[in-house]
Write an enzyme that holds these catalytic residues in place. Structure first.
Site, PDB file in Angstrom:
ATOM      1  N   LYS A 115       2.058  -3.716   6.819  1.00 24.29           N
ATOM      2  CA  LYS A 115       2.462  -3.828   5.406  1.00 24.29           C
ATOM      3  C   LYS A 115       3.975  -3.603   5.272  1.00 24.29           C
ATOM      4  O   LYS A 115       4.658  -4.317   4.534  1.00 24.29           O
ATOM      5  CB  LYS A 115       1.707  -2.805   4.550  1.00 24.29           C
ATOM      6  CG  LYS A 115       0.225  -3.059   4.405  1.00 24.29           C
ATOM      7  CD  LYS A 115      -0.070  -4.300   3.587  1.00 24.29           C
ATOM      8  CE  LYS A 115      -1.558  -4.505   3.357  1.00 24.29           C
ATOM      9  NZ  LYS A 115      -1.885  -5.848   2.851  1.00 24.29           N
ATOM     10  N   TYR A 152      -1.897  -0.826  10.810  1.00 26.14           N
ATOM     11  CA  TYR A 152      -2.172  -1.441   9.502  1.00 26.14           C
ATOM     12  C   TYR A 152      -0.997  -1.187   8.542  1.00 26.14           C
ATOM     13  O   TYR A 152      -0.445  -2.110   7.945  1.00 26.14           O
ATOM     14  CB  TYR A 152      -3.476  -0.890   8.906  1.00 26.14           C
ATOM     15  CG  TYR A 152      -3.589  -1.158   7.432  1.00 26.14           C
ATOM     16  CD1 TYR A 152      -3.839  -2.434   6.963  1.00 26.14           C
ATOM     17  CD2 TYR A 152      -3.391  -0.136   6.493  1.00 26.14           C
ATOM     18  CE1 TYR A 152      -3.901  -2.700   5.605  1.00 26.14           C
ATOM     19  CE2 TYR A 152      -3.461  -0.384   5.144  1.00 26.14           C
ATOM     20  CZ  TYR A 152      -3.717  -1.668   4.695  1.00 26.14           C
ATOM     21  OH  TYR A 152      -3.763  -1.922   3.344  1.00 26.14           O
ATOM     22  N   SER A 206       0.837  -1.201   0.000  1.00 31.42           N
ATOM     23  CA  SER A 206       0.000   0.000   0.000  1.00 31.42           C
ATOM     24  C   SER A 206       0.868   1.247   0.000  1.00 31.42           C
ATOM     25  O   SER A 206       1.976   1.241   0.569  1.00 31.42           O
ATOM     26  CB  SER A 206      -0.861  -0.025   1.263  1.00 31.42           C
ATOM     27  OG  SER A 206      -1.468   1.223   1.485  1.00 31.42           O
TER      28      SER A 206
HETATM   29  P1  NAD Z   1     -11.192  -6.721   1.086  1.00 28.12           P
HETATM   30  O1  NAD Z   1     -11.407  -6.704   2.558  1.00 28.12           O
HETATM   31  O2  NAD Z   1     -12.333  -6.395   0.200  1.00 28.12           O
HETATM   32  O3  NAD Z   1     -10.596  -8.137   0.645  1.00 28.12           O
HETATM   33  C1  NAD Z   1      -9.807  -8.919   1.499  1.00 28.12           C
HETATM   34  C2  NAD Z   1     -10.394 -10.313   1.529  1.00 28.12           C
HETATM   35  O4  NAD Z   1      -9.602 -11.146   2.363  1.00 28.12           O
HETATM   36  C3  NAD Z   1     -11.834 -10.364   2.094  1.00 28.12           C
HETATM   37  O5  NAD Z   1     -12.648 -11.054   1.167  1.00 28.12           O
HETATM   38  C4  NAD Z   1     -11.699 -11.116   3.407  1.00 28.12           C
HETATM   39  O6  NAD Z   1     -12.860 -11.890   3.691  1.00 28.12           O
HETATM   40  C5  NAD Z   1     -10.456 -11.961   3.153  1.00 28.12           C
HETATM   41  N1  NAD Z   1      -9.686 -12.327   4.351  1.00 28.12           N
HETATM   42  C6  NAD Z   1      -9.264 -11.504   5.348  1.00 28.12           C
HETATM   43  N2  NAD Z   1      -8.528 -12.206   6.240  1.00 28.12           N
HETATM   44  C7  NAD Z   1      -8.482 -13.487   5.794  1.00 28.12           C
HETATM   45  C8  NAD Z   1      -7.874 -14.680   6.281  1.00 28.12           C
HETATM   46  N3  NAD Z   1      -7.171 -14.700   7.415  1.00 28.12           N
HETATM   47  N4  NAD Z   1      -8.025 -15.820   5.563  1.00 28.12           N
HETATM   48  C9  NAD Z   1      -8.765 -15.833   4.422  1.00 28.12           C
HETATM   49  N5  NAD Z   1      -9.360 -14.733   3.919  1.00 28.12           N
HETATM   50  C10 NAD Z   1      -9.224 -13.572   4.595  1.00 28.12           C
HETATM   51  O7  NAD Z   1      -9.965  -5.742   0.802  1.00 28.12           O
HETATM   52  P2  NAD Z   1      -9.446  -5.124  -0.579  1.00 28.12           P
HETATM   53  O8  NAD Z   1      -9.811  -3.688  -0.600  1.00 28.12           O
HETATM   54  O9  NAD Z   1      -9.797  -5.996  -1.710  1.00 28.12           O
HETATM   55  O10 NAD Z   1      -7.872  -5.181  -0.307  1.00 28.12           O
HETATM   56  C11 NAD Z   1      -7.102  -6.297  -0.691  1.00 28.12           C
HETATM   57  C12 NAD Z   1      -5.681  -6.112  -0.220  1.00 28.12           C
HETATM   58  O11 NAD Z   1      -5.159  -4.899  -0.741  1.00 28.12           O
HETATM   59  C13 NAD Z   1      -5.527  -6.008   1.304  1.00 28.12           C
HETATM   60  O12 NAD Z   1      -4.354  -6.686   1.674  1.00 28.12           O
HETATM   61  C14 NAD Z   1      -5.396  -4.528   1.559  1.00 28.12           C
HETATM   62  O13 NAD Z   1      -4.660  -4.267   2.718  1.00 28.12           O
HETATM   63  C15 NAD Z   1      -4.650  -4.094   0.300  1.00 28.12           C
HETATM   64  N6  NAD Z   1      -4.869  -2.675  -0.036  1.00 28.12           N
HETATM   65  C16 NAD Z   1      -6.146  -2.214  -0.189  1.00 28.12           C
HETATM   66  C17 NAD Z   1      -6.351  -0.876  -0.489  1.00 28.12           C
HETATM   67  C18 NAD Z   1      -7.750  -0.321  -0.623  1.00 28.12           C
HETATM   68  O14 NAD Z   1      -7.911   0.900  -0.517  1.00 28.12           O
HETATM   69  N7  NAD Z   1      -8.766  -1.121  -0.878  1.00 28.12           N
HETATM   70  C19 NAD Z   1      -5.262  -0.022  -0.674  1.00 28.12           C
HETATM   71  C20 NAD Z   1      -3.964  -0.530  -0.539  1.00 28.12           C
HETATM   72  C21 NAD Z   1      -3.790  -1.879  -0.219  1.00 28.12           C
HETATM   73  C1  WQD Z   2      -9.200  10.218   0.519  1.00 24.76           C
HETATM   74  C2  WQD Z   2      -9.333  11.727   0.668  1.00 24.76           C
HETATM   75  C3  WQD Z   2      -9.609  12.438   2.954  1.00 24.76           C
HETATM   76  C4  WQD Z   2     -13.513  10.516   3.523  1.00 24.76           C
HETATM   77  C5  WQD Z   2      -6.894   5.133   2.907  1.00 24.76           C
HETATM   78  C6  WQD Z   2      -5.885   4.401   3.757  1.00 24.76           C
HETATM   79  C7  WQD Z   2      -4.792   3.837   2.904  1.00 24.76           C
HETATM   80  C8  WQD Z   2      -5.341   2.983   1.747  1.00 24.76           C
HETATM   81  C9  WQD Z   2      -6.469   3.651   1.029  1.00 24.76           C
HETATM   82  C10 WQD Z   2      -5.170   0.659   2.306  1.00 24.76           C
HETATM   83  C11 WQD Z   2      -8.556  12.297   1.849  1.00 24.76           C
HETATM   84  C12 WQD Z   2     -10.850  12.752   2.151  1.00 24.76           C
HETATM   85  C13 WQD Z   2     -12.313  10.978   3.028  1.00 24.76           C
HETATM   86  C14 WQD Z   2     -14.566  11.465   3.776  1.00 24.76           C
HETATM   87  C15 WQD Z   2     -13.134  13.227   2.975  1.00 24.76           C
HETATM   88  N1  WQD Z   2      -5.860   1.737   2.197  1.00 24.76           N
HETATM   89  N2  WQD Z   2     -12.124  12.298   2.753  1.00 24.76           N
HETATM   90  N3  WQD Z   2     -14.318  12.788   3.484  1.00 24.76           N
HETATM   91  O1  WQD Z   2      -6.984   8.231   3.529  1.00 24.76           O
HETATM   92  O2  WQD Z   2      -6.000   8.412   1.192  1.00 24.76           O
HETATM   93  O3  WQD Z   2      -6.253   6.195   2.224  1.00 24.76           O
HETATM   94  O4  WQD Z   2      -7.424   4.208   1.941  1.00 24.76           O
HETATM   95  O5  WQD Z   2      -3.999   0.462   2.196  1.00 24.76           O
HETATM   96  O6  WQD Z   2      -3.980   3.103   3.732  1.00 24.76           O
HETATM   97  O7  WQD Z   2      -5.363   5.326   4.693  1.00 24.76           O
HETATM   98  O8  WQD Z   2      -8.278   7.396   1.506  1.00 24.76           O
HETATM   99  O9  WQD Z   2     -10.617   7.540   0.762  1.00 24.76           O
HETATM  100  O10 WQD Z   2     -10.117   7.685   3.235  1.00 24.76           O
HETATM  101  O11 WQD Z   2      -9.492   9.582   1.759  1.00 24.76           O
HETATM  102  O12 WQD Z   2     -12.959  14.431   2.731  1.00 24.76           O
HETATM  103  O13 WQD Z   2     -15.664  11.117   4.251  1.00 24.76           O
HETATM  104  O14 WQD Z   2     -10.711  12.031   0.957  1.00 24.76           O
HETATM  105  O15 WQD Z   2      -9.324  13.479   3.863  1.00 24.76           O
HETATM  106  O16 WQD Z   2      -8.095  13.577   1.456  1.00 24.76           O
HETATM  107  P1  WQD Z   2      -6.831   7.667   2.186  1.00 24.76           P
HETATM  108  P2  WQD Z   2      -9.701   7.989   1.845  1.00 24.76           P
END
Ligand code: NAD
Ligand code: WQD
Length: 349
Positions: free
Chosen positions: A153, A149, A124
């Site tokens: 990572k 979190y 991430s």
């Molecule tokens: P998500 O929660 O939709 O998907 C994760 C899936 O993993 C879920 O279906 C959950 O049921 C499953 N899961 C969790 N723990 C488990 C376990 N111990 N065993 C088996 N299954 C398990 O999340 P996402 O948004 O699709 O994110 C996927 C990956 O990408 C995550 O590792 C997250 O940290 C990373 N990531 C997400 C974002 C984002 O904004 N969505 C941003 C950066 C990184």
């Molecule tokens: C985006 C922008 C807020 C909500 C997060 C995690 C990051 C990654 C992705 C997993 C910012 C603004 C938000 C609202 C707002 N996840 N905002 N009103 O914070 O960039 O990232 O999700 O790895 O780790 O921290 O994403 O969508 O929460 O915010 O004004 O109700 O929107 O301040 O500028 P963020 P976000």
């Protein structure tokens, strides 16, 4: 190729499963459904006309995972499964560290036991912590993160680097996602957060569809063009394509390497709201509130390494992202709980 996807019923995993099935790969999904629905698996099948193998299991149940590898040994693994809510991780650090690390340890041991050493890991942009100036290059991180979190990572990136260093048979891709939004154009799969969304895009769509009253903009006094926070939103289908590009890299290389997956283009909160208003034809009420603790003014990616080394770049615009997110939300106002609706009853993409 046969690809095992951990967390494949989740938001990014389900889109990646569709992309892999569409190009002819065999897909095995393991997921404990703790943050997803079995309906996502049915929708993946409806979109692609191909059924992924699905086994409901928790990665930490190593015995079951081992059985799955024995029955369907994959050529490579994409590891999405884990806990991902930043705020929750601050409140429950032990749970977050234990879960994300234990699940990955179980996966790595099982991969080794079955001689599978190609891994794509969901990292991430949060590993950059925020001390640097955007655009971030891969060499800017990982650093100590401000929340458990993000720190999990960063720790896993380090652990995976040590594993690859110790045994040159491993090839590991660390993909640092920026802000994934959007949905498959069919409107059949998309992001389905539990409860009130923490992230901006699902919050906006739930306001647009009438589930929530108004968006709170977290501060308009940042040092940015319009004063609101800037992020690098990336379409989830572009992200999925980035995983395919990483799988090709794994087939040709060993070692470990990190890549940013973003568009390289910052978008402000107000610009994103405007894109969703245009996509939905609905006015999206918002009010400006105070800054959210821990937020950065601006975060976006330098994407030149992925372009050069993976031959990948994001193609979809913020307008595509808003249109597809809206299409998903409108057809599934209650997410996958709206399962009664006919599967093909969406608008043309
Ligand atoms: P998500 O929660 O939709 O998907 C994760 C899936 O993993 C879920 O279906 C959950 O049921 C499953 N899961 C969790 N723990 C488990 C376990 N111990 N065993 C088996 N299954 C398990 O999340 P996402 O948004 O699709 O994110 C996927 C990956 O990408 C995550 O590792 C997250 O940290 C990373 N990531 C997400 C974002 C984002 O904004 N969505 C941003 C950066 C990184
Ligand atoms: C985006 C922008 C807020 C909500 C997060 C995690 C990051 C990654 C992705 C997993 C910012 C603004 C938000 C609202 C707002 N996840 N905002 N009103 O914070 O960039 O990232 O999700 O790895 O780790 O921290 O994403 O969508 O929460 O915010 O004004 O109700 O929107 O301040 O500028 P963020 P976000």
């Amino acid at each position: 190729m046969r690809i095992l996807i951990t967390g494949g019923a989740g938001y990014i995993g389900s889109h990646t499963a569709v992309t892999l099935l569409d190009r002819g790969d065999e897909v095995v999904i393991v997921d404990n459904l703790s943050n997803s629905s079995a309906e996502a698996i049915r929708r993946i099948t409806a979109i692609t006309g191909r059924e992924p193998l699905f086994r409901q299991l928790d990665l930490r149940d190593e015995h079951l995972l081992d059985e799955e590898f024995a029955a369907n040994r994959p050529d490579a693994v994409i590891h999405f499964a884990g806990l991902k809510a930043v705020g929750e991780s601050v409140a429950q650090p032990l749970r977050y560290y234990a879960h994300n690390l234990d699940a990955t340890f179980a996966l790595l041991r099982t991969m080794e036991a079955h001689d599978v050493r190609r891994l794509v890991f969901s990292s991430s942009a949060t590993v950059y912590g925020g001390g640097q100036v955007a655009p971030y290059t891969e060499d800017d991180g990982p650093i100590v993160s401000t929340n458990p979190y993000g720190q999990s990572k960063a720790m896993l990136e380090r652990i995976l680097s040590d594993v690859a260093e110790a045994d040159p048979r491993w090839s590991i891709a660390l993909l640092r996602y920026f802000n994934p939004i959007g949905a498959h154009p069919s409107g059949l799969i998309g992001e389905d957060p539990n409860g009130i969304p923490n992230n901006l895009a699902p919050y906006i769509t739930q306001v647009a569809v009438g589930r929530l009253d108004e968006v709170t903009v977290y501060g308009d006094d940042y040092d940015t063009a319009d004063g609101t926070g800037e992020r690098d939103y990336i379409h989830v289908d572009d992200l999925a394509a980035g995983h395919v590009a990483a799988l090709s890299w794994l087939a040709d290389n060993t070692g470990v390497r990190a890549w940013n997956l973003g568009t390289g283009v910052p978008t402000s909160v107000l610009e994103l709201i405007a894109a969703f208003e245009a996509a939905s034809g609905t006015e999206i009420p918002y009010r400006v509130g105070g800054r959210r603790a821990g937020d950065l003014a601006s975060a976006w990616a330098d994407v030149s390494r992925a372009r050069k080394e993976l031959g990948w770049e994001a193609r979809r615009t913020v307008s595509d992202m808003a249109r597809h997110s809206w299409n998903w939300q409108r057809n599934n106002p209650d997410g996958f709980a709206t399962a009664a609706r006919p599967l093909t009853d969406g608008d043309a993409p």
